[in-house]
Design a protein around this motif. Structure first.
Motif, mmCIF file in Angstrom:
data_model
loop_
_atom_site.group_PDB
_atom_site.id
_atom_site.type_symbol
_atom_site.label_atom_id
_atom_site.label_comp_id
_atom_site.label_asym_id
_atom_site.label_seq_id
_atom_site.Cartn_x
_atom_site.Cartn_y
_atom_site.Cartn_z
ATOM 1 N N ALA A 1 0.861 -1.185 0.000
ATOM 2 C CA ALA A 1 0.000 0.000 0.000
ATOM 3 C C ALA A 1 0.895 1.232 0.000
ATOM 4 N N VAL A 2 0.701 2.078 -0.988
ATOM 5 C CA VAL A 2 1.487 3.305 -1.131
ATOM 6 C C VAL A 2 0.517 4.442 -1.450
ATOM 7 N N ARG A 3 0.762 5.594 -0.864
ATOM 8 C CA ARG A 3 -0.073 6.767 -1.155
ATOM 9 C C ARG A 3 0.183 7.237 -2.587
ATOM 10 N N GLY A 4 -0.908 7.534 -3.305
ATOM 11 C CA GLY A 4 -0.791 8.056 -4.656
ATOM 12 C C GLY A 4 -0.096 9.402 -4.649
ATOM 13 N N ARG A 5 0.781 9.609 -5.593
ATOM 14 C CA ARG A 5 1.579 10.846 -5.613
ATOM 15 C C ARG A 5 0.741 12.068 -5.954
ATOM 16 N N LYS A 6 -0.397 11.876 -6.601
ATOM 17 C CA LYS A 6 -1.270 13.006 -6.933
ATOM 18 C C LYS A 6 -2.503 13.037 -6.031
ATOM 19 N N SER A 7 -3.127 11.884 -5.839
ATOM 20 C CA SER A 7 -4.383 11.834 -5.084
ATOM 21 C C SER A 7 -4.172 11.769 -3.576
ATOM 22 N N THR B 1 -3.001 -0.039 -3.854
ATOM 23 C CA THR B 1 -2.502 -1.342 -3.430
ATOM 24 C C THR B 1 -2.207 -2.259 -4.613
ATOM 25 N N THR B 2 -1.240 -3.146 -4.386
ATOM 26 C CA THR B 2 -0.880 -4.154 -5.377
ATOM 27 C C THR B 2 -0.171 -5.301 -4.656
ATOM 28 N N PRO B 3 -0.336 -6.540 -5.133
ATOM 29 C CA PRO B 3 0.397 -7.646 -4.515
ATOM 30 C C PRO B 3 1.885 -7.580 -4.875
ATOM 31 N N VAL B 4 2.749 -7.893 -3.903
ATOM 32 C CA VAL B 4 4.196 -7.893 -4.110
ATOM 33 C C VAL B 4 4.815 -9.095 -3.404
ATOM 34 N N ALA C 1 10.465 -4.590 -8.644
ATOM 35 C CA ALA C 1 9.360 -4.293 -9.565
ATOM 36 C C ALA C 1 9.589 -5.061 -10.869
ATOM 37 N N PRO C 2 9.035 -6.283 -10.980
ATOM 38 C CA PRO C 2 9.296 -7.105 -12.165
ATOM 39 C C PRO C 2 8.703 -6.544 -13.454
ATOM 40 N N ARG C 3 7.732 -5.661 -13.331
ATOM 41 C CA ARG C 3 7.123 -5.064 -14.525
ATOM 42 C C ARG C 3 7.696 -3.691 -14.849
ATOM 43 N N GLY C 4 8.761 -3.326 -14.162
ATOM 44 C CA GLY C 4 9.442 -2.081 -14.487
ATOM 45 C C GLY C 4 8.915 -0.876 -13.742
ATOM 46 N N HIS C 5 8.932 0.252 -14.410
ATOM 47 C CA HIS C 5 8.604 1.547 -13.804
ATOM 48 C C HIS C 5 7.093 1.774 -13.810
ATOM 49 N N THR C 6 6.412 1.014 -12.965
ATOM 50 C CA THR C 6 4.951 1.040 -12.880
ATOM 51 C C THR C 6 4.471 2.179 -11.981
ATOM 52 N N GLN C 7 3.160 2.282 -11.859
ATOM 53 C CA GLN C 7 2.586 3.326 -10.997
ATOM 54 C C GLN C 7 3.025 3.161 -9.547
ATOM 55 N N TRP C 8 3.075 1.915 -9.047
ATOM 56 C CA TRP C 8 3.473 1.756 -7.645
ATOM 57 C C TRP C 8 4.909 2.207 -7.445
ATOM 58 N N ARG D 1 8.532 6.208 -5.094
ATOM 59 C CA ARG D 1 9.575 7.235 -5.182
ATOM 60 C C ARG D 1 9.104 8.541 -4.555
ATOM 61 N N ALA D 2 7.853 8.890 -4.792
ATOM 62 C CA ALA D 2 7.316 10.138 -4.257
ATOM 63 C C ALA D 2 7.054 10.045 -2.751
ATOM 64 N N ALA D 3 6.519 8.913 -2.302
ATOM 65 C CA ALA D 3 6.123 8.765 -0.896
ATOM 66 C C ALA D 3 7.290 8.396 0.008
ATOM 67 N N GLY D 4 8.278 7.673 -0.533
ATOM 68 C CA GLY D 4 9.413 7.263 0.286
ATOM 69 C C GLY D 4 9.112 6.115 1.225
ATOM 70 N N GLY D 5 7.971 5.453 1.013
ATOM 71 C CA GLY D 5 7.609 4.319 1.857
ATOM 72 C C GLY D 5 6.140 3.988 1.710
#
Length: 148
Positions: free
Chosen positions: A37-43, A48-51, A64-71, A76-80
């Motif tokens: 669970a990560v806070r959206g950088r805009k909203s 949430t996503t399974p990891v 991040a196996p799918r690369g530079h995804t939204q999560w 990067r923006a939230a730092g955690g």
């Protein structure tokens, strides 16, 4: 220039992720899975996503196996964020790992989860050379996570 990857999942991926997310949400972990669970950088809302968190040399990591995804962008923006299993939520801070430090982390990740995510790594596997893992490292973000 850094290679960017953002591979969309198939319908089967969406179904499997949905099942994994539901099981993890009710407290059943698949091979150590968690809900990230990560806070959206805009909203600012929780996303949430399974990891599949893993431990390497005493440190915990998210790959991040799918690369530079939204999560990844949100992290990067939230730092955690939080790692969730059932009703338990573990807050953490995250630091992105430099490309030069990724090869052995990616190797271990592929040893553990190639059955699930190997296709996102194309021709690379756990037995690939360190040089090859360095070549692909920019396309696969890795975060070291620490509890708060």
């Amino acid at each position: 220039m850094t290679e960017t990857r953002n591979i969309k999942g198939t319908k089967a991926d969406k179904i499997v992720n949905g099942i994994a997310k539901w099981l993890t949400k009710i407290g059943i972990s698949l091979a150590g899975s968690r809900i990230l669970a990560v806070r959206g950088r805009k909203s600012g809302e929780w996303r949430t996503t399974p990891v599949n968190p893993m431990t390497y040399e005493g440190q915990r990591y998210l790959v991040a196996p799918r690369g530079h995804t939204q999560w990844v962008r949100n992290m990067r923006a939230a730092g955690g964020g939080e790692l969730r299993l059932g009703r338990k939520a573990e807050p953490f801070t995250a630091v992105e790992v430099e490309d030069a430090d990724k090869p052995e982390i990616l190797r271990l990740y592929l040893k553990k989860w190639a059955w699930e995510v190997g296709r996102f790594f194309e021709d690379v596997n756990a037995e690939s050379s360190t040089q090859r893992l360095l070549e692909i490292a920019p396309g696969f973000p890795v975060f070291r996570i620490q509890g708060q």
